[in-house]
Design an enzyme around this catalytic site. Sequence first.
Site, mmCIF file in Angstrom:
data_model
loop_
_atom_site.group_PDB
_atom_site.id
_atom_site.type_symbol
_atom_site.label_atom_id
_atom_site.label_comp_id
_atom_site.label_asym_id
_atom_site.label_seq_id
_atom_site.Cartn_x
_atom_site.Cartn_y
_atom_site.Cartn_z
ATOM 1 N N ASP A 247 0.855 -1.195 0.000
ATOM 2 C CA ASP A 247 0.000 0.000 0.000
ATOM 3 C C ASP A 247 0.891 1.244 0.000
ATOM 4 O O ASP A 247 0.819 2.075 0.903
ATOM 5 C CB ASP A 247 -0.907 -0.058 1.248
ATOM 6 C CG ASP A 247 -1.960 1.034 1.253
ATOM 7 O OD1 ASP A 247 -2.171 1.677 0.205
ATOM 8 O OD2 ASP A 247 -2.563 1.251 2.322
HETATM 9 C C1 SPV Z 1 -7.297 1.779 3.287
HETATM 10 O O1 SPV Z 1 -8.193 0.982 3.483
HETATM 11 O O2 SPV Z 1 -6.534 1.691 2.327
HETATM 12 C C2 SPV Z 1 -7.167 2.925 4.174
HETATM 13 C C3 SPV Z 1 -7.541 2.794 5.533
HETATM 14 O O3 SPV Z 1 -6.661 3.930 3.731
HETATM 15 S S1 SPV Z 1 -6.156 2.328 6.388
HETATM 16 O O4 SPV Z 1 -5.673 1.091 5.866
HETATM 17 O O5 SPV Z 1 -6.583 2.263 7.756
HETATM 18 O O6 SPV Z 1 -5.155 3.385 6.219
HETATM 19 MG MG MG Z 2 -5.625 3.679 2.060
#
Ligand code: SPV
Ligand code: MG
Length: 553
Positions: free
Chosen positions: A68
Amino acid sequence: MAAKPRLPSPQPERQRRSTRFRELLHSPDLEFLLEAHNGISARIGEEAGFKALWAGGLCMSAQFGVRDSNEASWTQVLEMLEFMVDATTVPILLDGDTGYGNFNNVRRLVRKLEQRGVAAVCIEDKLYPKTNSFIDGDKQQLADIDEFCSRIKAGKDAQRDDDFCIITRVEAFIAGWGLAEALRRAEAYHAAGSDGILIHSALATPKEVLAFKREWADRSPVVIVPTKYYATPTEVFREAGFSLAIWANHLLRAAIPAMQECAATLAREQNLRSIEDRVVPVKEIFRLQGASELQEAEDRYLPRQGRDARVVVLAASRGSALGELTADRPKAMVEIRGQPLLAHIVAAYNAAGIKRITVVRGYLPAAIDLPGLAYVDNPDYADTGELVSLARALAAPDTDGGDLYVSYGDVIFKRYLLDTLAEPADDFVIVADTDWSASVNRERAADYVSCTEPHSRHAFYREIWLTRCAEDIAAPGRHGEWMGLLKVSARALPRLRALVAGMAADPAHRRAKLHHLLTELVARGEKVRVVYTTGHWLDVDSLADVLAAGRFT
Ligand code: SPV
Ligand code: MG
């Protein structure tokens, strides 16, 4: 109960998704968004009753198998969003990370999202490339407030749909700053045009988000992501007046242990038995994909020819004239150019899109064993004619459904002759070779036709009908030679069935051939359409024919 399969919204939606998202954002009730990361999870989320979905960066990148951290490009995310929009009718809020760059990237993003039917985007006040908030959050650097406001303003200026929403995510708590910094940022983003604030927290309790909401009050809607403070009763969020709660990663987290367990079991046990009851049947996948809608559409749009058509190939006889060649196999299995005769016939039908083929076997039935065909046996083949074989086939359910083609197991033909047969919508259609003289000097019998008029250029636009089909039609009444191909419309099939069954039950017709049937059809007032052609077929009756067939191209 399984939901009705649905094409991804071919009808115009009553209300734009952006408008519905804006209404949810401003609704007095706490509303819920579920994470979805591809088309099928989005559809599952909508089917479960969610009024909107969260296209989360964490789960979308994870389903691509990357981190991510903007490892998946924003256009790859956009591509996936398009599938999600197509698979659903509810609004989708994209987790747009930091907006993938500066103000210019945000305005281009907004335009693209609007074009693809995405209802809203959330951008967070960090730097590109971002890091997930739950990975070393307090080491993360926040964006400069003014610079982030320029992203918001540019995004708002870029949108063409007034209802498209830009939610701004305040990461002050995540990065280790306090309430004052969170409020200062929220205030600035609000002033820049943000439609709502997502206040994020990595604490196991809702302390931070509740403190923010108390101070922020109702200046704009507030969105929360309770991943870490999951134990908090939902009533607390409701009473606090939050607008939206996002279940941000739960479909993927539910799928992961299911996939891991399935993979481990299969790796260990090397068979499917113990897993079958724990996975959905493939028809559930088809349902989620809307497969039945496609079948209905095929019925609506595709030409019918071939799709439901059936074929009966009469291949019961030995073909004694071929001598040794048929000592261990019937004539239909004699090889021509390395393939049994029957395989050539099947290939011609298959090429015309027709695959439901029933073969009537008689002599050495076990020797006819091509795959993918249905078989019916006529054990009385030695002292019955083709009519009885046809009656056996017509009694089988495989021959029911669409138009029926009847073929001989020893006649090969060019595929286009099937198109010629298919074209007229008449109930009974045959093709007749105008070059009947080619057969005159041969020893075998030929099925000649007499028609309402002979072939001529003047007859091009006229419909020609059979008056008689027999072996003994002499010139000048001999207008052509029947090639042994007959098409019967699905409509006329019950009539053919009744006639064939009746004739076959009569001992006088025990040795009847198909030309008897054609003549009988005419005698009973049925119209048998004749299409004249020349050549491009061959019946294999003698060794000379086998040699000739080898040259048939
Ligand atoms: C996501 O779901 O990608 C988010 C929420 O941004 S978190 O993972 O809590 O950052
Ligand atoms: Mg996110």
